[in-house]
Each structure stands twice: as structure tokens, then as C-alpha cells.
Design a protein around this motif. Structure first.
Motif, mmCIF file in Angstrom:
data_model
loop_
_atom_site.group_PDB
_atom_site.id
_atom_site.type_symbol
_atom_site.label_atom_id
_atom_site.label_comp_id
_atom_site.label_asym_id
_atom_site.label_seq_id
_atom_site.Cartn_x
_atom_site.Cartn_y
_atom_site.Cartn_z
ATOM 1 N N SER A 185 34.310 18.758 40.609
ATOM 2 C CA SER A 185 33.293 18.680 40.270
ATOM 3 C C SER A 185 32.979 18.182 38.831
ATOM 4 N N ARG A 186 32.216 17.261 38.519
ATOM 5 C CA ARG A 186 32.148 16.664 37.010
ATOM 6 C C ARG A 186 33.542 16.736 36.322
ATOM 7 N N VAL A 187 34.472 16.259 36.896
ATOM 8 C CA VAL A 187 35.818 16.083 36.347
ATOM 9 C C VAL A 187 36.101 14.614 35.870
ATOM 10 N N THR A 188 36.089 14.350 34.630
ATOM 11 C CA THR A 188 36.434 12.860 34.208
ATOM 12 C C THR A 188 37.707 12.624 33.962
ATOM 13 N N ASN A 189 38.575 12.448 34.913
ATOM 14 C CA ASN A 189 40.019 12.059 34.603
ATOM 15 C C ASN A 189 40.605 11.651 35.814
ATOM 16 N N ALA A 190 41.944 11.134 35.546
ATOM 17 C CA ALA A 190 42.640 10.779 36.825
ATOM 18 C C ALA A 190 44.098 11.082 36.402
ATOM 19 N N TRP A 191 44.945 11.362 37.418
ATOM 20 C CA TRP A 191 46.094 12.268 37.372
ATOM 21 C C TRP A 191 47.101 11.460 38.131
ATOM 22 N N TRP A 192 48.486 11.536 37.956
ATOM 23 C CA TRP A 192 49.714 11.618 38.756
ATOM 24 C C TRP A 192 50.125 12.852 38.973
ATOM 25 N N HIS A 193 50.250 13.499 39.922
ATOM 26 C CA HIS A 193 50.746 14.956 40.083
ATOM 27 C C HIS A 193 51.057 15.150 41.458
ATOM 28 N N HIS A 194 52.233 15.870 41.676
ATOM 29 C CA HIS A 194 52.666 16.287 43.195
ATOM 30 C C HIS A 194 52.815 14.857 43.675
ATOM 31 N N ASN A 195 53.424 13.961 43.197
ATOM 32 C CA ASN A 195 53.761 12.631 44.165
ATOM 33 C C ASN A 195 52.539 12.155 44.674
ATOM 34 N N GLN A 196 51.366 12.175 43.950
ATOM 35 C CA GLN A 196 50.253 11.733 44.488
ATOM 36 C C GLN A 196 49.309 11.397 43.313
ATOM 37 N N TYR A 199 41.792 11.425 41.539
ATOM 38 C CA TYR A 199 40.444 10.779 40.691
ATOM 39 C C TYR A 199 39.337 11.757 40.762
ATOM 40 N N GLY A 200 38.880 12.121 39.590
ATOM 41 C CA GLY A 200 37.671 12.707 39.311
ATOM 42 C C GLY A 200 36.500 11.593 39.426
ATOM 43 N N ASP A 201 35.343 11.942 39.333
ATOM 44 C CA ASP A 201 34.247 11.035 39.349
ATOM 45 C C ASP A 201 33.531 10.669 37.976
ATOM 46 N N GLY A 202 33.774 11.738 37.183
ATOM 47 C CA GLY A 202 33.212 11.358 36.052
ATOM 48 C C GLY A 202 31.663 11.344 36.007
ATOM 49 N N ILE A 203 30.820 10.604 34.939
ATOM 50 C CA ILE A 203 29.354 10.680 34.822
ATOM 51 C C ILE A 203 29.103 9.199 35.163
ATOM 52 N N PRO A 204 28.277 9.048 36.141
ATOM 53 C CA PRO A 204 27.781 7.531 36.276
ATOM 54 C C PRO A 204 27.127 6.978 35.088
ATOM 55 N N GLY A 205 27.416 5.806 34.670
ATOM 56 C CA GLY A 205 26.717 5.175 33.441
ATOM 57 C C GLY A 205 27.285 5.729 32.135
#
Length: 423
Positions: A185-196, A199-205
């Protein structure tokens, strides 16, 4: 094979947003920072050293690697203000058709890859990964745009690697590509981890939209490629090279999708992640590090974005922001701008598309092995910028003999303050 965790939003960007005037952004940045630190603590992989490589080789065991993302903490700490940049209107860039990555090519090659997209429904509990299934290979579009964006863009990256580097999925053995959207929730990042990927959603706009950023997805999948085809550690200069490699191949995917040659490209990574409420043109500018976004408060060095564009500037950052560098695993996001500029300079001076010469040189340098019983990578696990530069110059001469390609690469490294030994 050990897993590896790398995020597209670097710690320094998150740090920057924590000091901005927007309360919503401050809250989002702080929660993302805290969340990332929690993951790092749980994985026992946070390096205690400075700009030296002391981390454990990620191939040594099955311990996940560091929790680092594409948005830097230092940006999240102090970006403020508003204002709309024309570059930010290119929101559909990642969906562009291009030779080799066209819709027809996607359909024709679909049976050769295995993709699955899941929905975490805003949970950040890794015990619940990958989440609820939403779309698997061969399924029609889902009602959730994020699911479809990840599904389609992952294929474009896989096609890129297959067509230009003869690689079938990240392990060259049709490994399944698993993606989880709506992570936390309200995580603004994207990761490669555990072979997958997660994607967080961030804040629109404001900051986010990672699922529709083709270069971001290229960056994250490349962390998987590096995991399987290199021994390079995620700390200090070798870690900065690890991030650099992901930036290089992420930007190549974007340039091919845009049908843009190196000299005409903007060299902006994650430009669609910055939306009108934030001053900035992207997460990183590879050709001109340190110019991607505006800081409300300058704390490390002159300018806005704190990425240095020359090796001589590392000492100043280590002196003025030792805690930030330490949190960033010895500066893996801070200092990746130096090799990024060397690559961008090489590609633009070669002309044509970046994958044609510079990309082939970098790919060979990263993946090539030598010797026997057993063979070893030409790039050592604790590779320094100088060592990496040396190998790229050697490879340029091997791949393109009597063409001056090695001198082009050598000059690019010299231009960013990394001296290459005589060959």
C-alpha cells in the motif's frame, strides 16, 4: 542459484521526497523507505561497508540479495514543487511498436515464453507471493490495465533479448517470468526479487506507473539476466556496475521500441514514472547524469539530481553523504551514472542503434567467460569501474577489429574519469 533483489527507485530519490513540500509524497516516500529497510533487515544482506565491495556473492547461497529499487532514496527525500514538463506527456512510450517488438512479432513468438501475472491486492507480505492469478501465457486481456501492461511489456523485453542477444528468457532455458502487481500500500517502487518481479502502485499523478514503463521492466528483468549470467556482487563499484547493466539494457529496449538511434535518443530512464506534479524528466539521465530531476534542497553536491557524471566526484559524495551511500549498498544507484555516461557516449559516437555496437560490446563483456576447468567470467565478482572499462575496450577490439571501436570506448571511459590500461 541465489535470488537477487534490486529495485528501480533508488534510495536517494526516496530521501529527497521525504523533504518535499507535498505531505502525500512525504508519507509515501517515508513508507517506501521504511518498507525497503525492513526487507533489507529481514534478508540480512545490508552491507556495512562504504564504497568497497564486502557483500556476499549472490551466487554463493540462496539468500536473497539487497532490497534496492529503481527510485533512489535521495530523490524521495527532497523533490518538491510542481510543474508539467513536456517530456512527461509521452506516457504511452512503452506501447510503441517497433521492428522486432511489434504486435505481430509478439503473437508469433508468444508460445516460446511463459509469463504469469498475479495481483497482491496491496499486500506486502512476501509469504503471500505471488498473489492471486490474473493472467497466464496465452490468456486474453484482463480488466486490470496494470496486469496487461506487465504482461505485454515483459514479452517485449524477452523478444529483445531473444532477437539481439540469442537469449531465451533470463536463464536461457525458458524460465517462467512471474510478475506481481499492486504490491503493498502506497509503495512506489519496482523490484526483481526471488526470481520474480514486484510492482508497487505509487501515487497517481505524482510518481509511479512502473507497469507501463518499458525501460523499467527491461531494467528489472535484466537484474534476472545478470543473476544468471554474471557473478558480479551488489555492493560498491561492482554493485553500481550491476545497476548500470540493468540501465543499459533497459534503455536499449526503450530505444528499439521507439525506433530511435543513439544520437537521437533522450537517454532518460523511467521518464513516464514522473508525472505532472513532480519536477523532473525521469529517474535517471544516462547521457547527462545529475540532470534528471529538481531538488528542493541541495545537500550533497551542486546541481539537482545527485548522480555524478565523473569519477572524480565520488570522493565528495562519500564525504558529504556517507550514510546515504552506506544505505545504498556503497552507492550502487549514486555511482551507476558514471558507467551509464560512458555507455551513452560510446553508443552516440558509434552512431546507429545502441544495440548494434555498444550493446554487443557490453553484453559480451558482462557474459563472456575464459579459461577452463572451470571457465571464469571475464568480469570478476568484485569488479571495479577500471576493470570493467578494460574488458569493454578489449571486447570492442575483438568484436570490431581494425575499426577504431576500441578507441571510441576507451575515450568514453576517459571522459568520465576512468582510465583504461594500455592493451
Amino acid at each position: 542459484m541465489a535470488s537477487h533483489m534490486c529495485c528501480v527507485v533508488p534510495p536517494y530519490l526516496l530521501d529527497a521526497l521525504c523533504e518535499c513540500s507535498d505531505p502525500e509524497l512525504r508519507e509515501m516516500a517515508a513508507s517506501t523507505l521504511a518498507f525497503g529497510q525492513t526487507i533489507q533487515d529481514e534478508r540480512h544482506e545490508f552491507s556495512q561497508g562504504g564504497f568497497t565491495d564486502t557483500a556476499t556473492d549472490h551466487h554463493d547461497d540462496d539468500t536473497p540479495g539487497p532490497a534496492q529499487g529503481i527510485v533512489p532514496d535521495y530523490l524521495l527525500e527532497s523533490i518538491g514543487g510542481s510543474g508539467e514538463d513536456p517530456e512527461l506527456q509521452k506516457a504511452d512510450r512503452a506501447a510503441a511498436d517497433a521492428e522486432g517488438l511489434s504486435e505481430a512479432g509478439m503473437v508469433a513468438s508468444q508460445s516460446g515464453f511463459f509469463r504469469e501475472v498475479y495481483d497482491m491486492e496491496h499486500s506486502a507480505a512476501d509469504t503471500q507471493l505471488p498473489g492471486k492469478p490474473r493472467r497466464a501465457e496465452g490468456d486474453g486481456p484482463h480488466s486490470d490495465p496494470a496486469v496487461n501492461e506487465v504482461y505485454d511489456n515483459a514479452l517485449k523485453v524477452l523478444l529483445f533479448y531473444q532477437k539481439y542477444f540469442n537469449l531465451t528468457s533470463v536463464d536461457n532455458n525458458n524460465m517462467k517470468i512471474v510478475s506481481s502487481v499492486h504490491y503493498g500500500s502506497r509503495v512506489t517502487n519496482a523490484w526483481w526479487h526471488h526470481n520474480q518481479m514486484k510492482y508497487g502502485d505509487g501515487i497517481p499523478g505524482k510518481l509511479g506507473h512502473y507497469t507501463n514503463a518499458l525501460d523499467v521492466i527491461g531494467h528489472e528483468i535484466t537484474h534476472g539476466v545478470t543473476q544468471f549470467h554474471s557473478q558480479i556482487k551488489y555492493n560498491g563499484e561492482s554493485g553500481a556496475l550491476n545497476e548500470h547493466i540493468s540501465d543499459v539494457f533497459g534503455i536499449m529496449v526503450k530505444q528499439i521500441a521507439d525506433n530511435t538511434t543513439a544520437d537521437k535518443a533522450d537517454w532518460l530512464l523511467g521518464e513516464t514514472c514522473f508525472m505532472p506534479d513532480i519536477k523532473g524528466v525521469g529517474l535517471r539521465n544516462m547521457l547527462h547524469p545529475g540532470t534528471a530531476w529538481t531538488r528542493a534542497k541541495v545537500t550533497v553536491m551542486e546541481g539537482d539530481d545527485v548522480q555524478p557524471d565523473h569519477y572524480s566526484k565520488i570522493a565528495g559524495i562519500l564525504k558529504n553523504d556517507p550514510d546515504g551511500v552506506k544505505r545504498d549498498h556503497g552507492g550502487v544507484h549514486y555511482f551507476s551514472g558514471i558507467p551509464n555516461r560512458a555507455f551513452a557516449l560510446s553508443a552516440t559516437r558509434f552512431g546507429g542503434f545502441s544495440y548494434e555496437k555498444a550493446g554487443k560490446i557490453w553484453w559480451t563483456a558482462v557474459t563472456a567467460k575464459e579459461g577452463s576447468n572451470p571457465p571464469t567470467y571475464r568480469i570478476p565478482s568484485t569488479c571495479t569501474f577500471a576493470q570493467f572499462a578494460d574488458v569493454t575496450v578489449e571486447v570492442a577490439k575483438e568484436l570490431f577489429p581494425n575499426s577504431g571501436a576500441d578507441q571510441v570506448v576507451r575515450t568514453a571511459w576517459n571522459d568520465v574519469g576512468v582510465q583504461v590500461k594500455a592493451h
